[in-house]
Design a protein around this motif. Structure first.
Motif, short mmCIF file in Angstrom:
data_model
loop_
_atom_site.label_atom_id
_atom_site.label_comp_id
_atom_site.label_asym_id
_atom_site.label_seq_id
_atom_site.Cartn_x
_atom_site.Cartn_y
_atom_site.Cartn_z
N ASP A 41 -1.60 -1.89 6.25
CA ASP A 41 -0.85 -2.57 5.20
C ASP A 41 -1.02 -4.06 5.47
O ASP A 41 -0.51 -4.57 6.47
CB ASP A 41 0.63 -2.19 5.24
CG ASP A 41 1.39 -2.78 4.08
OD1 ASP A 41 1.76 -2.03 3.17
OD2 ASP A 41 1.59 -4.02 4.07
N ASN A 87 0.81 -1.22 0.00
CA ASN A 87 0.00 0.00 0.00
C ASN A 87 0.85 1.27 0.00
O ASN A 87 0.30 2.37 0.01
CB ASN A 87 -0.96 0.02 1.20
CG ASN A 87 -2.14 -0.91 0.99
OD1 ASN A 87 -2.39 -1.37 -0.12
ND2 ASN A 87 -2.86 -1.19 2.05
N TYR A 88 2.16 1.12 -0.03
CA TYR A 88 3.03 2.29 0.04
C TYR A 88 2.80 3.25 -1.13
O TYR A 88 2.87 4.47 -0.96
CB TYR A 88 4.50 1.89 0.13
CG TYR A 88 5.42 3.08 0.19
CD1 TYR A 88 5.31 4.01 1.23
CD2 TYR A 88 6.36 3.33 -0.80
CE1 TYR A 88 6.11 5.13 1.29
CE2 TYR A 88 7.17 4.44 -0.75
CZ TYR A 88 7.05 5.35 0.29
OH TYR A 88 7.85 6.46 0.33
N LYS A 136 3.78 4.55 10.73
CA LYS A 136 2.33 4.74 10.72
C LYS A 136 1.60 3.39 10.70
O LYS A 136 0.55 3.24 11.30
CB LYS A 136 1.90 5.61 9.54
CG LYS A 136 2.26 7.09 9.75
CD LYS A 136 1.79 7.94 8.58
CE LYS A 136 2.10 9.39 8.80
NZ LYS A 136 1.17 10.05 9.71
N LYS A 155 0.28 4.38 -2.35
CA LYS A 155 -0.80 5.33 -2.05
C LYS A 155 -0.29 6.54 -1.26
O LYS A 155 -0.95 7.57 -1.20
CB LYS A 155 -1.91 4.65 -1.25
CG LYS A 155 -2.60 3.53 -1.98
CD LYS A 155 -3.61 2.85 -1.05
CE LYS A 155 -4.26 1.65 -1.69
NZ LYS A 155 -5.17 0.96 -0.75
N TYR A 156 0.86 6.39 -0.60
CA TYR A 156 1.37 7.42 0.30
C TYR A 156 2.75 7.93 -0.09
O TYR A 156 3.29 8.84 0.54
CB TYR A 156 1.47 6.85 1.73
CG TYR A 156 0.16 6.31 2.24
CD1 TYR A 156 -0.76 7.14 2.90
CD2 TYR A 156 -0.19 4.98 2.06
CE1 TYR A 156 -1.97 6.64 3.36
CE2 TYR A 156 -1.40 4.47 2.52
CZ TYR A 156 -2.28 5.31 3.16
OH TYR A 156 -3.48 4.82 3.62
N SER A 157 3.34 7.34 -1.14
CA SER A 157 4.74 7.62 -1.46
C SER A 157 5.03 9.08 -1.81
O SER A 157 6.16 9.53 -1.67
CB SER A 157 5.22 6.71 -2.58
OG SER A 157 4.49 6.96 -3.77
N ILE A 191 -2.10 3.52 9.37
CA ILE A 191 -2.22 3.04 8.00
C ILE A 191 -2.32 1.52 8.07
O ILE A 191 -1.60 0.89 8.85
CB ILE A 191 -0.98 3.43 7.16
CG1 ILE A 191 -0.90 4.94 6.97
CG2 ILE A 191 -1.00 2.72 5.81
CD1 ILE A 191 0.36 5.41 6.23
N TYR A 248 6.14 5.58 6.71
CA TYR A 248 5.07 4.64 6.39
C TYR A 248 5.07 3.48 7.38
O TYR A 248 4.03 3.12 7.93
CB TYR A 248 5.26 4.12 4.96
CG TYR A 248 4.22 3.13 4.52
CD1 TYR A 248 2.99 3.54 4.04
CD2 TYR A 248 4.48 1.76 4.58
CE1 TYR A 248 2.03 2.63 3.63
CE2 TYR A 248 3.53 0.84 4.17
CZ TYR A 248 2.30 1.27 3.70
OH TYR A 248 1.36 0.36 3.30
N GLU A 273 3.76 11.59 -0.21
CA GLU A 273 3.69 12.40 1.02
C GLU A 273 4.67 11.98 2.11
O GLU A 273 5.12 12.82 2.89
CB GLU A 273 2.28 12.34 1.62
CG GLU A 273 1.18 12.89 0.74
CD GLU A 273 0.22 11.82 0.27
OE1 GLU A 273 -0.09 10.91 1.05
OE2 GLU A 273 -0.22 11.90 -0.89
N ILE A 274 4.98 10.66 2.20
CA ILE A 274 5.82 10.20 3.31
C ILE A 274 6.89 9.22 2.82
O ILE A 274 6.73 8.57 1.79
CB ILE A 274 4.98 9.54 4.44
CG1 ILE A 274 4.19 8.33 3.92
CG2 ILE A 274 4.04 10.56 5.08
CD1 ILE A 274 3.42 7.58 5.00
#
Length: 171
Positions: free
Chosen positions: A118, A94-95, A110, A97-99, A116, A107, A101-102
């Protein structure tokens, strides 16, 4: 280290593992390196670590705790063979989806704090594996994880270092 779980005569899942001489690999290894170019020729029967190659459960059998049973089998095998522990590069699917921003480090934190979800990393942490480092470029083409993986380890607390006995001559 290969094991299959059957449910009502059907293959429901599988775990693939090899034994490696872990000191021969860099701590930032890739999947290609650890598997000797995907051949599994890096398997060494007298190695010291069980390296997890893959675990999968067919979709129709998910939710039955079969993955946990496969991980428990790996732990028992590790203890039986007196290996130092288990290691593997865990995907973080699921990284992506956030790569933007963070960082992977943020990750993981979180995910640990349950901010988050995962599915892979949550499962591994709940099975007593601890993240030891982030590896970039681990699995070529893994766009969901942005080619990052988390090196996860489980220490065999029953491991006994082999005793090297001095050779003696009988005269």
């Amino acid at each position: 280290g290969q094991v299959v779980i059957k449910v009502n005569g059907q293959i429901a899942g599988c775990a693939l593992s090899i034994i490696v001489d872990y000191d021969k690999f860099d701590e930032n290894h890739t999947y290609r390196e650890i598997t000797s170019n995907y051949t599994f020729n890096s398997h060494t029967p007298d190695g010291d670590v069980l390296y997890g190659i893959d675990v999968f459960i067919k979709p129709g059998f998910r939710g039955l705790r079969l993955g946990r049973r496969l991980y428990d089998y790996r732990k028992e095998l590790c203890e039986k063979k007196n290996l130092k522990g288990i290691a593997f590069g865990g995907r973080i699917p699921n990284y992506h989806k956030y790569s933007n921003e963070i960082s992977p480090k943020e990750y993981i934190e979180k995910v640990r704090r349950r901010e988050i979800h995962d599915p892979v990393l949550n499962f591994q942490i709940s099975n007593d594996f601890h993240p030891t480092r982030i590896m970039q470029g681990y699995l070529e083409g893994d766009s969901a994880s942005k080619e990052f993986a988390v090196l996860l380890e489980w220490d065999n607390i029953y491991y006994e270092k082999p005793i090297k006995k001095a050779a003696t001559e009988n005269r």
